[in-house]
Design a protein around this motif. Structure first.
Motif, mmCIF file in Angstrom:
data_model
loop_
_atom_site.group_PDB
_atom_site.id
_atom_site.type_symbol
_atom_site.label_atom_id
_atom_site.label_comp_id
_atom_site.label_asym_id
_atom_site.label_seq_id
_atom_site.Cartn_x
_atom_site.Cartn_y
_atom_site.Cartn_z
ATOM 1 N N SER A 143 93.744 66.978 -33.919
ATOM 2 C CA SER A 143 92.427 67.455 -34.246
ATOM 3 C C SER A 143 92.099 68.989 -34.300
ATOM 4 O O SER A 143 92.746 69.432 -33.644
ATOM 5 C CB SER A 143 91.541 66.788 -33.509
ATOM 6 N N LEU A 144 91.356 69.309 -34.940
ATOM 7 C CA LEU A 144 90.991 70.725 -35.240
ATOM 8 C C LEU A 144 90.503 71.405 -33.863
ATOM 9 O O LEU A 144 90.606 72.443 -33.331
ATOM 10 C CB LEU A 144 89.815 71.100 -36.304
ATOM 11 N N GLU A 145 89.876 70.665 -33.005
ATOM 12 C CA GLU A 145 89.337 71.057 -31.771
ATOM 13 C C GLU A 145 90.649 71.641 -30.956
ATOM 14 O O GLU A 145 90.224 72.679 -30.424
ATOM 15 C CB GLU A 145 88.726 70.077 -30.896
ATOM 16 N N GLU A 146 91.789 71.112 -31.087
ATOM 17 C CA GLU A 146 92.858 71.785 -30.287
ATOM 18 C C GLU A 146 93.395 72.976 -30.845
ATOM 19 O O GLU A 146 94.236 73.615 -30.281
ATOM 20 C CB GLU A 146 93.997 70.674 -30.440
ATOM 21 N N ILE A 147 92.997 73.470 -31.699
ATOM 22 C CA ILE A 147 92.998 75.003 -32.447
ATOM 23 C C ILE A 147 92.925 76.099 -31.510
ATOM 24 O O ILE A 147 93.334 77.014 -31.480
ATOM 25 C CB ILE A 147 92.591 75.173 -33.691
ATOM 26 N N ALA A 148 91.854 75.816 -30.430
ATOM 27 C CA ALA A 148 91.190 76.845 -29.799
ATOM 28 C C ALA A 148 92.446 77.340 -28.755
ATOM 29 O O ALA A 148 93.250 76.507 -28.364
ATOM 30 C CB ALA A 148 90.219 76.236 -28.770
ATOM 31 N N GLY A 149 92.359 78.588 -28.640
ATOM 32 C CA GLY A 149 93.388 79.256 -27.855
ATOM 33 C C GLY A 149 94.858 79.625 -28.665
ATOM 34 O O GLY A 149 95.509 80.341 -28.153
ATOM 35 N N GLN A 150 94.899 79.146 -29.788
ATOM 36 C CA GLN A 150 96.078 79.285 -30.603
ATOM 37 C C GLN A 150 95.867 80.613 -31.492
ATOM 38 O O GLN A 150 94.994 81.094 -31.960
ATOM 39 C CB GLN A 150 96.316 77.903 -31.360
#
Lengths: 353, 297
Positions: free
Chosen positions: A128-135
């Motif tokens: 999900s798009l939320e998991e892009i945080a920190g990448q």
């Protein structure tokens, strides 16, 4: 000594003279040239040239129109902006930032399609798009990919501060995607589908989530168009002749476009599926006149302003005026440099060409 | 024997003819005065600036917002802004971060190339077995345009700093190795014979005869490698990067910010020129004996 000075000066000026020679705007002329680059929604331009349909329409109006393919998308826009072409294919965002931002009054003559899944955000780890945080996210910075990502981040309450953007050339995007240190990327078709075919990649956001915001158009120089309405009529007439061929599933036309874009008929049709083509001029006019367009252009102008792309002198996103079919203007009414004008598409819809 | 005019040496076969009525200096023997030399040197630069200013002026008469050929003032303003103001988004001063990152990459890339050139160059030039084994390979590798194998570099080394440095090294090392090897081969055979009769070992010949003579040649090779070095640096930064001079140029090209691009181009030219002069100065002061023959550019 003086002779030598004069000779070097003359030589130097001769070398830069072509740079100074901008086309004589606002003059009637009979020879025109437009440029385009490879993209699913612009392949008809190549077919227009090679099938002779463009020549047929140009002859009808007693003019000649040269359609030139440029291998590098940004270079084609820069060439148009510098005055080397009378028109060029580009997105609404790049039209606002490059020619309009450079003071070249530009009219969106043909609104050809909008991306409806052709641009997307891909994650290798996460679904999900939320998991892009920190990448770190690999994409062509300041492109529609960057815009798509910013719009996507907004929907999940994130901002660009939460990620690290790595500017990556589109030419090397597929190779980059195959490396292990690339975990998130944003790109467009046909690269998008190629990367999604790799193991462990997930599409978490795409342009179908923001339909109608990434618009592919043929823009022309406003002054050239005003002085030469026949140029606009010939381009629009020829374009919709090919559109009707495509809508009817004409295999010759579609195969030629597929081959030119380096794929086969099935591959091209797959790309067309994620592109909302306006096959009829009436659809294009309806889209251009819809109330959503001003809101879209405001998003785009804000994105460009926030990234410093509207130019150094730009004090706000409203620095450049964008005019819509009903005459309303977003931004500076005294500095309108981008115009959505469905007049010619309407003529095509009315069969008046 | 005719009188010797203008310090010219008599030439065999012509001394019997009648002396020419005039004795003009040949063009190749006439040198400009110091002031004239400076003036002549500045001339093409002035011509370029004048031509640019004129072209820029004409374009901006037509469209005051033209970005293709910005005025010299706006190029200067862009440079000043990039060199002094902090970027709103990153908080860094753009020009210095870009310059530091680029010079680090260039330095590492050329440094590795230099080490390869020194070790392999001497080995190939000095040891016939190694020459047979490596010379054809290096000659072949030096012909591969490194940019074509970039995807392999990415997969092998990742998208980070390593692949950028490797691209610079790959682009510059083979030619440097070849010119080093050639320089070793060019050492007069008599020297080798002489030191061997004096009882020198292979290692002693390398360290006392070959290496000292290689140093100025190495600097010369490095100066020549700076040109492709910069090209590969800019290309590497254009492909995948978050900072650097090449990164910035390719980024702002997306909105035709020629004021930024041109100020960076001028900056890169200055940096490259200074690096070149620094190396020349080092070579002249540390290895003065190799600069005894003629002028160097």
């Amino acid at each position: 000594m003086v002779t030598r000075l004069l000779t070097s000066l003359a030589l130097a000026s001769a070398a830069t003279l072509p740079l100074a020679a901008t086309p004589a705007f606002a003059q009637e002329k009979t020879e025109f040239s437009v440029c385009w680059s490879i993209y699913v929604g612009w392949m008809p331009w190549g077919y227009l040239e090679e099938s002779g349909i463009m020549d047929k329409w140009a002859d009808m109006y007693g003019i000649s129109v040269d359609i030139v393919q440029i291998n590098d998308y940004i270079e084609s826009i820069n060439q148009y902006t510098a005055g080397a072409f009378d028109g060029c294919s580009m997105t609404n965002m790049d039209a606002l930032s490059i020619p309009s931002g450079s003071g070249v009054d530009t009219t969106a003559l043909i609104v050809g399609d909008y991306s409806n899944g052709n641009d997307g955000v891909i994650l290798k780890e996460g679904t999900s798009l939320e998991e892009i945080a920190g990448q770190t996210v690999n994409l062509v910075e300041l492109s529609v990919s960057h815009y798509l990502l910013t719009r996507g981040l907004e929907t999940v309450g994130l901002s660009e501060q939460d990620i690290t953007v790595v500017n990556t050339s589109d030419a090397d995007m597929v190779a980059a995607a195959a490396t292990s240190d690339v975990t998130a990327l944003v790109t467009w078709n046909p690269l998008l589908s190629e990367i999604l075919a790799m193991d462990g990649t997930t599409l978490v956001f795409d342009s179908a989530d923001i339909p109608g915001e990434i618009i592919d158009m043929m823009v022309v120089n406003t002054e050239v168009l005003e002085a030469n309405p026949d140029f606009g009529k010939a381009l629009v007439g020829a374009w919709y002749e090919v559109m009707s061929l495509m809508a009817a599933g004409d295999e010759d036309a579609l195969s030629a476009m597929a081959a030119a874009s380096g794929t086969d008929l099935a591959g091209y049709e797959a790309q067309l599926a994620s592109t909302e083509m306006f096959f009829t001029p009436a659809d294009a006019v309806a889209f251009t006149e819809s109330g959503d367009l001003p809101a879209t252009m405001e998003f785009v102008a804000t994105f460009l302003f926030n990234h410093g792309i509207l130019g150094e002198g730009a004090p706000s996103p409203e620095f450049i005026g964008v005019q819509f079919p009903d005459g309303s203007v977003y931004g500076d009414e005294n500095y309108v440099k981008l115009r959505f004008d469905p007049t010619y598409m309407q003529m095509a819809a009315d069969g008046a060409l | 024997m005719s009188t010797i005019e203008n310090g010219a040496k008599p030439v065999a076969g012509v001394e019997h003819g009648p002396p020419p009525r005039h004795h003009p200096l040949r063009l190749i023997n006439r040198a400009p005065s110091r002031r004239l030399a400076v003036f002549l040197g500045a001339l093409p630069f002035v011509a370029l600036v004048v031509a640019y200013t004129a072209a820029s002026h004409v374009r901006r008469l037509d469209n005051p917002s033209d970005r293709l050929l910005p005025s010299l003032e706006s190029i200067g303003a862009a440079f000043f802004r990039l060199a002094t103001e902090r970027d709103v988004r990153t908080g860094d001063i753009t020009l210095w971060v870009d310059t530091f990152d680029s010079l680090t990459r260039l330095g590492l890339g050329l440094g590795v190339a230099l080490a390869f050139a020194l070790v392999l160059g001497i080995a190939i030039g000095f040891l016939p077995h190694i020459r047979s084994a490596l010379a054809p390979f290096i000659a072949a590798v030096s012909l591969i345009p490194p940019i074509t194998i970039l995807p392999i570099l990415f997969i092998a080394l990742g998208l980070g700093e390593t692949s950028k440095i490797a691209l610079i090294t790959l682009g510059t090392a083979p030619v440097m190795i070849r010119s080093m090897a050639q320089a070793v081969i060019d050492i007069p055979r008599e020297q080798m014979v002489k030191v061997q009769t004096l009882g020198a070992s292979t290692w002693q010949i390398v360290t006392r005869v070959v290496l000292p003579q290689m140093m100025p040649k190495l600097i010369a090779a490095l100066r020549l490698a700076l040109v492709p070095g910069w090209i590969f640096l800019i290309s590497a930064e254009a492909i995948a990067s978050t900072s650097g001079l090449g990164y910035r140029i390719f980024l702002v090209r997306r909105y035709l910010a020629m004021d930024v691009i041109l100020s960076y181009v001028i900056w890169i030219t200055i940096l490259a020129y200074l690096l070149d002069r620094l190396l020349l100065w080092w070579s002249r002061s540390a290895f003065w004996w190799s600069h005894l023959e003629g002028d160097s550019l």
